[in-house]
Design a protein around this motif. Structure first.
Motif, PDB file in Angstrom:
ATOM      1  N   PRO A 106      24.082  29.995  16.972  1.00 34.27           N
ATOM      2  CA  PRO A 106      24.466  30.074  15.552  1.00 34.27           C
ATOM      3  C   PRO A 106      23.407  29.426  14.649  1.00 34.27           C
ATOM      4  N   PHE A 107      22.472  30.220  14.200  1.00 35.99           N
ATOM      5  CA  PHE A 107      21.392  29.695  13.369  1.00 35.99           C
ATOM      6  C   PHE A 107      21.898  29.160  12.029  1.00 35.99           C
ATOM      7  N   CYS A 108      23.104  29.544  11.632  1.00 33.41           N
ATOM      8  CA  CYS A 108      23.660  29.041  10.374  1.00 33.41           C
ATOM      9  C   CYS A 108      23.745  27.525  10.360  1.00 33.41           C
ATOM     10  N   GLN A 109      23.929  26.911  11.519  1.00 32.36           N
ATOM     11  CA  GLN A 109      24.040  25.452  11.581  1.00 32.36           C
ATOM     12  C   GLN A 109      22.801  24.828  12.219  1.00 32.36           C
ATOM     13  N   SER A 110      21.718  25.596  12.278  1.00 29.88           N
ATOM     14  CA  SER A 110      20.469  25.083  12.826  1.00 29.88           C
ATOM     15  C   SER A 110      19.659  24.434  11.714  1.00 29.88           C
ATOM     16  N   ASP A 111      18.452  23.992  12.039  1.00 30.88           N
ATOM     17  CA  ASP A 111      17.576  23.393  11.032  1.00 30.88           C
ATOM     18  C   ASP A 111      17.148  24.414   9.984  1.00 30.88           C
ATOM     19  N   TYR A 112      17.251  25.705  10.292  1.00 29.55           N
ATOM     20  CA  TYR A 112      16.955  26.739   9.301  1.00 29.55           C
ATOM     21  C   TYR A 112      18.135  26.964   8.359  1.00 29.55           C
ATOM     22  N   GLY A 113      19.300  26.547   8.780  1.00 28.43           N
ATOM     23  CA  GLY A 113      20.510  26.804   8.017  1.00 28.43           C
ATOM     24  C   GLY A 113      21.000  25.589   7.269  1.00 28.43           C
ATOM     25  N   CYS A 114      22.159  25.076   7.656  1.00 28.26           N
ATOM     26  CA  CYS A 114      22.814  24.002   6.908  1.00 28.26           C
ATOM     27  C   CYS A 114      22.212  22.637   7.221  1.00 28.26           C
ATOM     28  N   PRO A 115      21.656  21.935   6.245  1.00 27.77           N
ATOM     29  CA  PRO A 115      21.104  20.595   6.487  1.00 27.77           C
ATOM     30  C   PRO A 115      22.148  19.595   6.971  1.00 27.77           C
ATOM     31  N   SER A 140      34.210  16.887   8.873  1.00 29.25           N
ATOM     32  CA  SER A 140      33.532  16.085   9.886  1.00 29.25           C
ATOM     33  C   SER A 140      32.039  15.966   9.615  1.00 29.25           C
ATOM     34  N   THR A 141      31.509  16.865   8.813  1.00 31.63           N
ATOM     35  CA  THR A 141      30.063  16.858   8.523  1.00 31.63           C
ATOM     36  C   THR A 141      29.737  16.835   7.044  1.00 31.63           C
ATOM     37  N   ILE A 154      27.708  25.101  -5.618  1.00 30.67           N
ATOM     38  CA  ILE A 154      26.353  25.105  -6.178  1.00 30.67           C
ATOM     39  C   ILE A 154      25.234  25.151  -5.138  1.00 30.67           C
ATOM     40  N   CYS A 155      25.575  25.138  -3.848  1.00 34.09           N
ATOM     41  CA  CYS A 155      24.523  25.227  -2.840  1.00 34.09           C
ATOM     42  C   CYS A 155      23.982  26.655  -2.787  1.00 34.09           C
ATOM     43  N   PRO A 156      22.667  26.841  -2.631  1.00 41.30           N
ATOM     44  CA  PRO A 156      22.110  28.192  -2.497  1.00 41.30           C
ATOM     45  C   PRO A 156      22.367  28.824  -1.139  1.00 41.30           C
ATOM     46  N   ALA A 157      23.093  28.133  -0.276  1.00 40.47           N
ATOM     47  CA  ALA A 157      23.569  28.669   1.010  1.00 40.47           C
ATOM     48  C   ALA A 157      22.458  29.109   1.949  1.00 40.47           C
ATOM     49  N   PRO A 158      21.576  28.196   2.382  1.00 42.13           N
ATOM     50  CA  PRO A 158      20.610  28.569   3.420  1.00 42.13           C
ATOM     51  C   PRO A 158      21.300  28.937   4.727  1.00 42.13           C
ATOM     52  N   CYS A 159      22.544  28.507   4.901  1.00 43.27           N
ATOM     53  CA  CYS A 159      23.295  28.908   6.096  1.00 43.27           C
ATOM     54  C   CYS A 159      23.476  30.420   6.147  1.00 43.27           C
ATOM     55  N   GLU A 160      23.642  31.034   4.984  1.00 49.69           N
ATOM     56  CA  GLU A 160      23.864  32.485   4.964  1.00 49.69           C
ATOM     57  C   GLU A 160      22.575  33.259   5.220  1.00 49.69           C
ATOM     58  N   PRO A 201      24.911  42.533   5.637  1.00 47.61           N
ATOM     59  CA  PRO A 201      25.172  41.391   4.750  1.00 47.61           C
ATOM     60  C   PRO A 201      25.757  40.219   5.537  1.00 47.61           C
ATOM     61  N   ALA A 202      25.250  39.020   5.296  1.00 44.92           N
ATOM     62  CA  ALA A 202      25.649  37.841   6.063  1.00 44.92           C
ATOM     63  C   ALA A 202      27.122  37.488   5.836  1.00 44.92           C
ATOM     64  N   VAL A 203      27.632  36.652   6.727  1.00 44.28           N
ATOM     65  CA  VAL A 203      28.989  36.122   6.554  1.00 44.28           C
ATOM     66  C   VAL A 203      29.031  35.302   5.264  1.00 44.28           C
ATOM     67  N   ALA A 204      30.124  35.412   4.511  1.00 42.85           N
ATOM     68  CA  ALA A 204      30.261  34.726   3.216  1.00 42.85           C
ATOM     69  C   ALA A 204      30.655  33.264   3.436  1.00 42.85           C
ATOM     70  N   ILE A 205      29.765  32.513   4.062  1.00 45.29           N
ATOM     71  CA  ILE A 205      30.063  31.141   4.485  1.00 45.29           C
ATOM     72  C   ILE A 205      30.398  30.242   3.302  1.00 45.29           C
TER      73      ILE A 205
END
Length: 487
Positions: A52-61, A87-88, A98-104, A114-118
């Motif tokens: 799950p790259f959404c929660q990787s260093d490329y995704g959510c800080p 928890s996080t 207001i986050c630009p959503a790098p997770c998406e 189209p990515a998941v609407a996280i």
């Protein structure tokens, strides 16, 4: 995670917005939330991807465990989804807005669909939690007797304060403005983040035992030496607030402002808070915003709502591509052409333009800008296009070209902490500054960045402060076990 065939069965669905003609008549949020059943379908689109790259260093800080809360929402286990989210992330009501959503942009599904609407799922979880009364103040079960001074009440400062308070330390947050929240309150317009949302969280932090000293500018209203005598640790969270200037001919004309001067005053006006500076009146004026980022976009939306005659946004960089190219492969955050909600509302955007001179009327007031088109070479250097000069009518200019550091007078000078080559407070990996017992996090350490990075920075900094105070991870390690084990 989610429904195995969900990404095939359901398309991405965005929440509706009020029409432009309606929303520009007020300064409140205008997003119309999806219904719970619709959010469930969106969560069902989360794939059972191997990594799950959404929660990787490329995704959510923050390292949000995104597949877990998506799965819980799909199954209707909203309280489980909330537990996973909190928890996080201390403040999902902020990041979900207001986050630009790098997770998406790092979502595996986003490679060819189209990515998941996280981001929308995230804010839906936290807002349902508030509605159902699941959100309570996190009062600690014990007190260590250690006292910490947190200087700055922006997202990093609030995150540090929340984490250290949960560990049992006594925390006092010092804020130079009249209300807490930092740029969450004074920099981001209400139509993106209503201040009642910020105050709701501040009230919870107060209930949990955190003290706030407002209208107190450390280094001026109170001496740093007093804090060093009273507190066991000091955390610098003051932000990166020195704006980048444009020192060209005519810069001293009346009518030229830094973006944050305008945005702060606009927020103060909406909340009924008094301000010392003269009113920046833009009704019926030709407005030019110099800078193409989020701050410039916020100036556009605020100008529309204050009845500007015309709005033009200038960007020195060339027009971005419409889609990813070889220079920004997945899962990197793509620098592509986007249109913000404010840019939907009004104005004209000009790319690859430099500002050469501010033009004056006979009374020292701004009346226009001399500009020229430029041609970039490999995005590293540019040349002015011959014969491309043009004049823009301008009564008001807002400089929104980013920030270059933290103000040194007062706090930083008094502490004597070292700065790095970029003008930020220098620190080691454990957020320790050059002065014993003084820590730093957020934009003051990283430079201008995102709210989600500020919160992540604050959480990690709190762990270092906790170790310094009690020489062990204490309860904070248990609170953040999933987050820190990831790091």
């Amino acid at each position: 995670m989610g429904k195995i065939t969900g990404f095939i069965e359901f398309d991405r669905k965005e929440p509706n917005k009020q029409t432009v003609d309606k929303r520009v008549q007020h300064s409140k949020e205008f997003i119309i939330p999806l219904k719970n059943a619709e959010i469930k379908n969106q969560a069902a689109r989360c794939m059972n991807c191997g990594v799950p790259f959404c929660q990787s260093d490329y995704g959510c800080p923050l390292g949000n465990v995104i597949p877990d809360f998506n799965d819980a929402v799909y199954k209707g286990n909203w309280e489980e989804a909330l537990e996973s989210l909190l928890s996080t992330n201390n403040f999902p009501e902020f990041t979900g807005r207001i986050c630009p959503a790098p997770c998406e942009t790092a979502c595996v599904l986003g490679i060819n669909k189209p990515a998941v609407a996280i981001k929308n799922i995230e804010v839906s979880i936290i807002e349902r939690a508030f509605k159902e009364g699941w959100i309570k103040s996190n009062s600690p079960t014990h007190r260590t007797g250690k006292e910490v001074a947190v200087i700055g009440s922006g997202p990093s400062g609030l995150a540090v304060a929340d984490q250290l308070n949960q560990s049992g330390h006594l925390v006092t947050v010092f804020e130079r403005d009249n209300e807490a929240g930092g740029l969450l309150r004074y920099g981001i317009p209400d139509f993106k983040l209503e201040k009642s949302i910020v105050q709701r969280r501040i009230d919870l932090l107060k209930e949990a035992g955190i003290s706030f000293r407002l209208g107190c500018n450390v280094g001026k209203d109170i001496q740093v030496s007093e804090l060093q005598e009273k507190y066991d640790a000091i955390v610098l969270c003051g932000g990166c607030t020195v704006p980048r200037d444009l020192p060209i001919q005519g810069r001293n004309l009346r009518g030229i402002y830094f973006a944050m001067e305008f945005l702060k005053q606009a927020n103060q006006s909406i909340s009924g808070e008094s301000y010392s500076n003269d009113t920046i009146d833009i009704e019926g004026k030709d407005v030019v915003v110099i800078g193409g980022g989020d701050t410039g976009s916020d100036c556009i939306g605020s100008s529309v709502r204050r009845k500007a005659k015309s709005i033009t946004q200038l960007e020195i960089m060339p027009t971005p591509p419409d889609a990813r190219d070889a220079s920004m492969p997945w899962p990197q955050y793509p620098r592509i052409f986007r249109v913000s909600t404010s840019q939907e509302e009004a104005g004209k955007r000009e790319f690859a333009v430099i500002t050469k001179e501010f033009l004056s009327d006979d009374n020292g007031n701004l009346k226009g800008i001399r500009c020229a088109k430029i041609k970039w070479e490999n995005n590293r250097s540019f040349k002015e296009v011959e014969g491309s000069e043009f004049i823009l009518s301008a009564d008001r200019v807002f400089l929104a070209m980013g920030f270059i550091g933290s103000p040194s007078e007062g706090l930083i000078d008094s502490l004597g902490v070292q700065l790095d080559e970029k003008g930020n407070v220098a620190s080691q990996n454990n957020y320790v500054t050059s002065e014993e017992g003084v820590f730093v996090c957020g934009d003051m350490r990283r430079g201008q960045s995102l709210v989600v990075w500020a919160i992540a920075d604050g959480r990690e900094c709190a762990r270092s402060v906790d170790r310094f105070l009690v020489n062990k991870s204490s309860s904070l390690n248990a609170i953040n076990q999933s987050f820190y084990s990831k790091k």
